[in-house]
Design a protein around this motif. Structure first.
Motif, short mmCIF file in Angstrom:
data_model
loop_
_atom_site.label_atom_id
_atom_site.label_comp_id
_atom_site.label_asym_id
_atom_site.label_seq_id
_atom_site.Cartn_x
_atom_site.Cartn_y
_atom_site.Cartn_z
N HIS A 25 -6.60 -9.97 18.50
CA HIS A 25 -8.23 -9.03 18.54
C HIS A 25 -8.60 -10.40 17.71
CE1 HIS A 25 -7.38 -8.57 14.14
NE2 HIS A 25 -8.48 -8.99 14.13
N GLU A 26 -8.42 -11.79 17.92
CA GLU A 26 -8.90 -12.65 16.71
C GLU A 26 -9.75 -13.26 18.42
OE1 GLU A 26 -6.25 -12.01 15.94
OE2 GLU A 26 -6.21 -12.10 13.54
N MET A 27 -9.63 -13.28 19.87
CA MET A 27 -9.82 -13.81 20.62
C MET A 27 -12.08 -13.13 20.39
SD MET A 27 -8.45 -16.58 22.13
CE MET A 27 -8.11 -16.47 23.81
N ALA A 28 -11.44 -12.15 20.99
CA ALA A 28 -12.23 -10.79 20.22
C ALA A 28 -13.79 -11.62 20.07
CB ALA A 28 -12.39 -9.44 21.00
N VAL A 29 -12.93 -12.06 18.54
CA VAL A 29 -13.89 -12.43 17.47
C VAL A 29 -14.27 -12.81 17.64
CG1 VAL A 29 -14.21 -13.10 14.12
CG2 VAL A 29 -12.34 -10.42 15.48
N CYS A 30 -13.84 -14.33 18.47
CA CYS A 30 -14.69 -15.48 18.27
C CYS A 30 -15.13 -15.64 19.46
CB CYS A 30 -13.40 -16.62 18.92
SG CYS A 30 -11.62 -16.85 18.25
N GLU A 31 -15.43 -14.42 20.83
CA GLU A 31 -16.09 -14.52 21.91
C GLU A 31 -17.35 -14.21 21.09
OE1 GLU A 31 -13.89 -12.18 24.17
OE2 GLU A 31 -13.02 -13.52 25.23
N SER A 32 -16.91 -12.74 20.09
CA SER A 32 -18.35 -12.60 18.89
C SER A 32 -19.67 -13.59 18.66
CB SER A 32 -18.05 -11.51 18.52
OG SER A 32 -17.69 -10.24 18.74
N LEU A 33 -18.62 -14.51 17.89
CA LEU A 33 -18.57 -15.40 17.09
C LEU A 33 -19.57 -16.53 18.24
CD1 LEU A 33 -19.03 -17.07 14.22
CD2 LEU A 33 -16.59 -18.27 15.32
N LEU A 34 -19.00 -17.21 19.18
CA LEU A 34 -19.57 -17.86 19.78
C LEU A 34 -21.05 -17.13 20.38
CD1 LEU A 34 -19.67 -19.87 22.04
CD2 LEU A 34 -18.79 -18.04 23.42
N SER A 35 -21.22 -15.46 20.87
CA SER A 35 -22.15 -14.66 20.90
C SER A 35 -23.14 -15.60 20.21
CB SER A 35 -22.31 -13.21 21.69
OG SER A 35 -21.41 -12.85 22.89
N ALA A 36 -23.04 -14.83 18.91
CA ALA A 36 -23.59 -15.71 17.61
C ALA A 36 -24.85 -16.54 17.86
CB ALA A 36 -23.38 -14.83 16.27
N MET A 37 -23.89 -17.46 17.75
CA MET A 37 -23.66 -19.19 18.11
C MET A 37 -25.11 -19.27 19.29
SD MET A 37 -21.25 -21.23 16.44
CE MET A 37 -19.34 -19.93 18.10
#
Length: 113
Positions: A2-14
């Motif tokens: 799930h860390e990949m999904a976390v990174c995708e959410s992080l990118l969206s926030a940025m």
């Protein structure tokens, strides 16, 4: 992982922050990750490098700040620091604990251009 999904959410926030605050590049990301957040830091680092390719954060440094975990002990009625989720209360040895800190992840700050 799930860390990949976390990174995708992080990118969206940025990306949202970049639009709102008018920046085009992220050079450093500092994340505060609670000890009980369920995030595998090495998997997060791998996912970060993969997900950020071709984005405003490609090549950005990822800094992980680990936050301590804590829990409320029903036996001694204290909030105590814990090194892992299944630990006994360090004050009284009790095992009736409810985590109340170190369970989340948040962006502390971004270094941007």
């Amino acid at each position: 992982m799930h860390e990949m999904a976390v990174c995708e959410s992080l990118l969206s926030a940025m990306e949202e922050a970049a639009k709102a605050q008018n920046f085009s590049r992220v050079t450093r990301v500092r994340l505060a990750i609670g000890r009980f957040a369920g995030i595998e830091v090495e998997a997060l680092r791998f996912g970060f490098d993969v997900v950020m390719r071709g984005s405003l954060a490609e090549g950005a440094e990822l800094v992980v700040l680990e936050e301590d975990g804590s829990a409320w002990c029903f036996d001694c009625c204290e909030t105590v620091a814990l090194s892992h989720r299944l630990a006994s209360c360090p004050k009284c040895g009790g095992e009736r604990l409810v985590p109340n800190g170190g369970t989340d992840m948040k962006i502390k700050d971004l270094e941007v251009l």
